[in-house]
Design a protein around this motif. Structure first.
Motif, PDB file in Angstrom:
ATOM      1  N   LEU A 101       0.822  -1.212   0.000  1.00 10.95           N
ATOM      2  CA  LEU A 101       0.000   0.000   0.000  1.00 10.95           C
ATOM      3  C   LEU A 101       0.860   1.268   0.000  1.00 10.95           C
ATOM      4  CD1 LEU A 101      -2.831  -1.026   2.477  1.00 10.95           C
ATOM      5  CD2 LEU A 101      -3.055  -0.664   0.026  1.00 10.95           C
ATOM      6  N   THR A 102       1.955   1.270   0.772  1.00  5.90           N
ATOM      7  CA  THR A 102       2.810   2.454   0.809  1.00  5.90           C
ATOM      8  C   THR A 102       3.558   2.642  -0.512  1.00  5.90           C
ATOM      9  OG1 THR A 102       4.582   1.187   1.859  1.00  5.90           O
ATOM     10  CG2 THR A 102       3.105   2.441   3.301  1.00  5.90           C
ATOM     11  N   SER A 103       3.919   1.531  -1.176  1.00  2.00           N
ATOM     12  CA  SER A 103       4.538   1.688  -2.503  1.00  2.00           C
ATOM     13  C   SER A 103       3.525   2.229  -3.499  1.00  2.00           C
ATOM     14  CB  SER A 103       5.137   0.371  -2.983  1.00  2.00           C
ATOM     15  OG  SER A 103       4.116  -0.562  -3.257  1.00  2.00           O
ATOM     16  N   LEU A 104       2.257   1.860  -3.328  1.00  2.12           N
ATOM     17  CA  LEU A 104       1.199   2.405  -4.184  1.00  2.12           C
ATOM     18  C   LEU A 104       1.035   3.910  -3.955  1.00  2.12           C
ATOM     19  CD1 LEU A 104      -0.979   1.598  -6.237  1.00  2.12           C
ATOM     20  CD2 LEU A 104      -2.520   1.227  -4.303  1.00  2.12           C
ATOM     21  N   GLY A 161       5.621   9.305   7.765  1.00  2.00           N
ATOM     22  CA  GLY A 161       5.118   8.090   8.387  1.00  2.00           C
ATOM     23  C   GLY A 161       5.451   6.836   7.614  1.00  2.00           C
ATOM     24  N   ILE A 162       6.275   6.949   6.557  1.00  4.15           N
ATOM     25  CA  ILE A 162       6.670   5.795   5.757  1.00  4.15           C
ATOM     26  C   ILE A 162       8.193   5.694   5.797  1.00  4.15           C
ATOM     27  CG2 ILE A 162       6.679   4.794   3.450  1.00  4.15           C
ATOM     28  CD1 ILE A 162       4.105   6.387   2.896  1.00  4.15           C
ATOM     29  N   CYS A 163       8.707   4.502   6.072  1.00  8.74           N
ATOM     30  CA  CYS A 163      10.154   4.297   6.105  1.00  8.74           C
ATOM     31  C   CYS A 163      10.710   4.432   4.689  1.00  8.74           C
ATOM     32  CB  CYS A 163      10.484   2.923   6.670  1.00  8.74           C
ATOM     33  SG  CYS A 163      12.255   2.585   6.735  1.00  8.74           S
ATOM     34  N   LYS A 164      11.753   5.217   4.542  1.00  8.30           N
ATOM     35  CA  LYS A 164      12.340   5.440   3.228  1.00  8.30           C
ATOM     36  C   LYS A 164      13.168   4.252   2.761  1.00  8.30           C
ATOM     37  CE  LYS A 164      12.428  10.384   3.870  1.00  8.30           C
ATOM     38  NZ  LYS A 164      13.227  11.546   4.163  1.00  8.30           N
ATOM     39  N   ASN A 165      13.534   3.373   3.678  1.00  7.36           N
ATOM     40  CA  ASN A 165      14.361   2.227   3.319  1.00  7.36           C
ATOM     41  C   ASN A 165      13.509   1.009   2.958  1.00  7.36           C
ATOM     42  OD1 ASN A 165      16.794   0.834   2.949  1.00  7.36           O
ATOM     43  ND2 ASN A 165      16.687   0.018   5.017  1.00  7.36           N
ATOM     44  N   CYS A 166      12.611   0.595   3.873  1.00  8.64           N
ATOM     45  CA  CYS A 166      11.857  -0.638   3.636  1.00  8.64           C
ATOM     46  C   CYS A 166      10.420  -0.394   3.201  1.00  8.64           C
ATOM     47  CB  CYS A 166      11.885  -1.528   4.873  1.00  8.64           C
ATOM     48  SG  CYS A 166      11.004  -0.868   6.291  1.00  8.64           S
ATOM     49  N   GLY A 167       9.899   0.826   3.347  1.00  8.98           N
ATOM     50  CA  GLY A 167       8.555   1.143   2.885  1.00  8.98           C
ATOM     51  C   GLY A 167       7.457   0.788   3.861  1.00  8.98           C
ATOM     52  N   PRO A 180       4.946   1.350   7.098  1.00  5.68           N
ATOM     53  CA  PRO A 180       4.422   2.495   7.838  1.00  5.68           C
ATOM     54  C   PRO A 180       5.072   2.574   9.219  1.00  5.68           C
ATOM     55  CG  PRO A 180       2.636   1.146   7.012  1.00  5.68           C
ATOM     56  CD  PRO A 180       3.894   0.394   6.766  1.00  5.68           C
ATOM     57  N   LEU A 181       5.476   3.769   9.627  1.00  9.42           N
ATOM     58  CA  LEU A 181       6.135   3.967  10.915  1.00  9.42           C
ATOM     59  C   LEU A 181       5.097   4.342  11.962  1.00  9.42           C
ATOM     60  CD1 LEU A 181       9.210   5.994   9.672  1.00  9.42           C
ATOM     61  CD2 LEU A 181       9.157   3.594  10.327  1.00  9.42           C
ATOM     62  N   ILE A 182       4.816   3.399  12.855  1.00  4.18           N
ATOM     63  CA  ILE A 182       3.849   3.614  13.919  1.00  4.18           C
ATOM     64  C   ILE A 182       4.622   3.575  15.233  1.00  4.18           C
ATOM     65  CG2 ILE A 182       1.731   2.790  14.989  1.00  4.18           C
ATOM     66  CD1 ILE A 182       1.274   1.239  12.337  1.00  4.18           C
ATOM     67  N   PRO A 183       4.623   4.674  15.997  1.00  3.50           N
ATOM     68  CA  PRO A 183       5.382   4.696  17.255  1.00  3.50           C
ATOM     69  C   PRO A 183       4.937   3.578  18.194  1.00  3.50           C
ATOM     70  CG  PRO A 183       4.655   6.902  16.678  1.00  3.50           C
ATOM     71  CD  PRO A 183       4.001   5.967  15.719  1.00  3.50           C
ATOM     72  N   GLY A 184       5.909   2.821  18.660  1.00  6.89           N
ATOM     73  CA  GLY A 184       5.631   1.725  19.579  1.00  6.89           C
ATOM     74  C   GLY A 184       5.333   0.408  18.896  1.00  6.89           C
ATOM     75  N   VAL A 185       5.029   0.426  17.603  1.00  5.81           N
ATOM     76  CA  VAL A 185       4.720  -0.803  16.876  1.00  5.81           C
ATOM     77  C   VAL A 185       5.837  -1.112  15.887  1.00  5.81           C
ATOM     78  CG1 VAL A 185       3.061  -1.972  15.390  1.00  5.81           C
ATOM     79  CG2 VAL A 185       2.257  -0.389  17.130  1.00  5.81           C
ATOM     80  N   THR A 186       6.062  -0.204  14.937  1.00  3.36           N
ATOM     81  CA  THR A 186       7.113  -0.415  13.936  1.00  3.36           C
ATOM     82  C   THR A 186       8.209   0.639  14.027  1.00  3.36           C
ATOM     83  OG1 THR A 186       5.906   0.850  12.287  1.00  3.36           O
ATOM     84  CG2 THR A 186       5.571  -1.529  12.300  1.00  3.36           C
ATOM     85  N   ALA A 187       8.130   1.520  14.999  1.00  6.23           N
ATOM     86  CA  ALA A 187       9.139   2.576  15.112  1.00  6.23           C
ATOM     87  C   ALA A 187       9.360   2.951  16.563  1.00  6.23           C
ATOM     88  CB  ALA A 187       8.711   3.806  14.325  1.00  6.23           C
ATOM     89  N   ARG A 188      10.582   3.444  16.826  1.00  8.40           N
ATOM     90  CA  ARG A 188      10.928   3.988  18.132  1.00  8.40           C
ATOM     91  C   ARG A 188      11.188   5.476  17.930  1.00  8.40           C
ATOM     92  NH1 ARG A 188      15.920   1.540  19.472  1.00  8.40           N
ATOM     93  NH2 ARG A 188      16.969   3.428  18.804  1.00  8.40           N
ATOM     94  N   VAL A 189      10.549   6.315  18.725  1.00 11.12           N
ATOM     95  CA  VAL A 189      10.658   7.765  18.576  1.00 11.12           C
ATOM     96  C   VAL A 189      11.342   8.339  19.805  1.00 11.12           C
ATOM     97  CG1 VAL A 189       9.390   9.920  18.239  1.00 11.12           C
ATOM     98  CG2 VAL A 189       8.544   7.829  17.207  1.00 11.12           C
ATOM     99  N   ARG A 190      12.373   9.148  19.571  1.00 10.47           N
ATOM    100  CA  ARG A 190      13.105   9.817  20.641  1.00 10.47           C
ATOM    101  C   ARG A 190      13.297  11.280  20.263  1.00 10.47           C
ATOM    102  NH1 ARG A 190      11.927   5.740  22.920  1.00 10.47           N
ATOM    103  NH2 ARG A 190      13.325   4.128  23.666  1.00 10.47           N
ATOM    104  N   LEU A 191      13.371  12.141  21.249  1.00  3.79           N
ATOM    105  CA  LEU A 191      13.658  13.557  21.039  1.00  3.79           C
ATOM    106  C   LEU A 191      15.080  13.822  21.502  1.00  3.79           C
ATOM    107  CD1 LEU A 191      10.343  15.137  22.295  1.00  3.79           C
ATOM    108  CD2 LEU A 191      10.964  14.531  19.970  1.00  3.79           C
ATOM    109  N   ARG A 192      15.892  14.391  20.634  1.00  3.70           N
ATOM    110  CA  ARG A 192      17.299  14.661  20.938  1.00  3.70           C
ATOM    111  C   ARG A 192      17.608  16.112  20.627  1.00  3.70           C
ATOM    112  NH1 ARG A 192      18.433  10.467  23.783  1.00  3.70           N
ATOM    113  NH2 ARG A 192      18.482   8.487  22.734  1.00  3.70           N
TER     114      ARG A 192
END
Length: 149
Positions: free
Chosen positions: A23-26, A45-51, A53-65
């Protein structure tokens, strides 16, 4: 594009990562062919490498630096490990300038070197005539004519 992204997020939550990547490639193909940019939140919200969807806590880790005066939102894809860094500005604070900060009168605050005096800002909207002419020349010519007469 937004509908497809929401479907991709629902697919990831249901455990169908392959379908979500399709779906994200579409989404990307539609954006390229129609020359329409997806909204920023969809694009980030889409990973540029694997495509995926980046969902915090599910498919992504989010940090503030914060690093060197800049603040970044660091998103790490948990499927491929790709790191995304997005700068952000803290509300209520002015961004830091590279030069010295200037006060109200154009004088540098703090212990910096003093440069040449700054000219006050002019409002350029008042100087241009609605027909595309420059009022400053006309006003100067009229004032010179009045002074002589």
């Amino acid at each position: 594009m937004v509908i497809l992204y929401r479907l991709a997020v629902d697919a990831v939550r249901a455990g169908e990562v392959g379908y979500a990547r399709m779906l994200t490639s579409l989404i990307r193909r539609i954006a390229e062919r129609s020359r329409v940019r997806p909204p920023r939140w969809v694009k980030r919200g889409i990973c540029k490498n694997c495509g995926a969807p980046l969902i915090p806590g599910v498919t992504a880790r989010v940090r503030l630096r914060s690093q060197g005066g800049m603040s970044y939102r660091v998103v790490v894809c948990s499927l491929c490990g790709w790191i995304h860094r997005y700068p952000y500005k803290i509300r209520g604070r002015a961004p830091r300038s590279r030069g010295g900060h200037e006060g109200e009168r154009g004088e540098p605050e703090g212990g910096g070197e003093e440069g040449p005096p700054l000219e006050p800002r002019r409002d350029h909207r008042e100087e241009w005539d609605h027909r595309g002419g420059y009022r400053g020349d006309q006003a100067e010519a009229q004032s010179q004519g009045r002074d002589q007469g």
